[in-house]
Design a protein around this motif. Structure first.
Motif, PDB file in Angstrom:
ATOM      1  N   ILE A   7      15.922  10.339  45.264  1.00  0.00           N
ATOM      2  CA  ILE A   7      15.020   9.621  44.598  1.00  0.00           C
ATOM      3  C   ILE A   7      15.609   8.823  43.415  1.00  0.00           C
ATOM      4  N   ILE A   8      15.081   7.567  43.729  1.00  0.00           N
ATOM      5  CA  ILE A   8      15.609   6.399  42.859  1.00  0.00           C
ATOM      6  C   ILE A   8      14.617   5.643  41.818  1.00  0.00           C
ATOM      7  N   ILE A   9      15.007   5.259  40.750  1.00  0.00           N
ATOM      8  CA  ILE A   9      14.306   4.757  39.757  1.00  0.00           C
ATOM      9  C   ILE A   9      14.246   3.171  40.270  1.00  0.00           C
ATOM     10  N   PRO A  48      19.168   3.367  39.737  1.00  0.00           N
ATOM     11  CA  PRO A  48      19.685   4.653  39.524  1.00  0.00           C
ATOM     12  C   PRO A  48      19.208   5.610  40.163  1.00  0.00           C
ATOM     13  N   LEU A  49      20.001   6.868  40.228  1.00  0.00           N
ATOM     14  CA  LEU A  49      19.334   8.018  40.820  1.00  0.00           C
ATOM     15  C   LEU A  49      18.428   8.681  39.808  1.00  0.00           C
ATOM     16  N   LEU A  50      17.423   9.291  39.911  1.00  0.00           N
ATOM     17  CA  LEU A  50      16.680  10.108  38.995  1.00  0.00           C
ATOM     18  C   LEU A  50      17.442  11.197  38.134  1.00  0.00           C
ATOM     19  N   ILE A  51      18.359  12.067  39.178  1.00  0.00           N
ATOM     20  CA  ILE A  51      18.811  13.180  38.524  1.00  0.00           C
ATOM     21  C   ILE A  51      20.208  12.646  37.933  1.00  0.00           C
ATOM     22  N   THR A  55      18.345  11.662  34.477  1.00  0.00           N
ATOM     23  CA  THR A  55      18.110  13.412  33.980  1.00  0.00           C
ATOM     24  C   THR A  55      19.221  13.734  33.432  1.00  0.00           C
ATOM     25  N   ASN A  56      20.587  13.619  33.947  1.00  0.00           N
ATOM     26  CA  ASN A  56      21.718  14.166  33.546  1.00  0.00           C
ATOM     27  C   ASN A  56      22.321  13.486  32.508  1.00  0.00           C
TER      28      ASN A  56
END
Length: 201
Positions: A7-9, A48-51, A55-56
């Motif tokens: 999942i990307i933003i 960017p990647l969501l996680i 997130t991290n």
């Protein structure tokens, strides 16, 4: 969601506008996206990647996070992956997390989410509302064009859901909205412009 279910933003459905490639996000793995010429030359635009990236690293900085699930043909496995990433996001931040979408299948998925997630019903027009579904939502997310039409104001107020209105581009629209709706009726003003003052009358 990429070809390999990461999942990307990213705002767009494809990379035509940002990336110079007229192919959808689902056409590529994330590694293949990173290898597109445009992103190699302009790494600051890489989605960017969501996680890993949000997130991290920075989710804890926010007070409100609106996760808009883009309309797409998701299957049950993919909705499960989305839920897993949402649950992980929730452990990394104290922010209010609002999950929203235009997509009908995504809205049905969102309607079944439990606390602490809040649910946002995203619409371009009032005719997009499914009356059997909207009762399960915490917020209405109307476009500024829909929210400021006087003929819609009574209907929107009657739905009795706080508003997260998108997308403010100028102070004139702020003043119009603030004159049409009570102050506590608008939960948030979605904008690309950080300097807009939501208290304008």
């Amino acid at each position: 969601m990429t070809k390999n279910h990461q999942i990307i933003i990213f705002y767009d459905h494809n990379f035509k506008r940002i990336g110079n490639v007229n192919k959808t996000v689902r056409h590529f793995t994330y590694q293949e996206i990173k290898e597109l010429d445009f992103f190699k030359k302009n790494p600051e635009f890489l989605p960017p990647l969501l996680i890993d990236d949000f997130t991290n690293k920075i989710a804890k900085q926010y007070q409100v996070i609106n996760v808009e699930i883009k309309p797409d043909r998701y299957n049950e496995q993919e909705f499960t992956l989305i839920k897993q990433e949402l649950l992980l996001l929730q452990t990394k931040t104290n922010a209010e997390i609002i999950v929203s979408s235009f997509g009908h299948d995504a809205l049905k998925f969102i309607s079944n989410l439990n606390n602490p997630f809040k649910k946002g019903y995203l619409i371009e027009s009032l005719k997009d509302i499914d009356q059997t579904l909207i009762n399960k939502f915490d917020y209405l997310h109307p476009s500024i064009a829909t929210a400021k039409q006087k003929k819609n104001v009574a209907i929107i107020k009657n739905l009795n859901l706080p508003l997260n209105i998108w997308t403010f581009k100028n102070e004139k629209d702020l003043k119009i909205i603030n004159n049409l709706y009570p102050q506590d009726f608008v939960h948030s003003y979605i904008s690309d412009i950080a300097t807009l003052n939501p208290t304008l009358k």
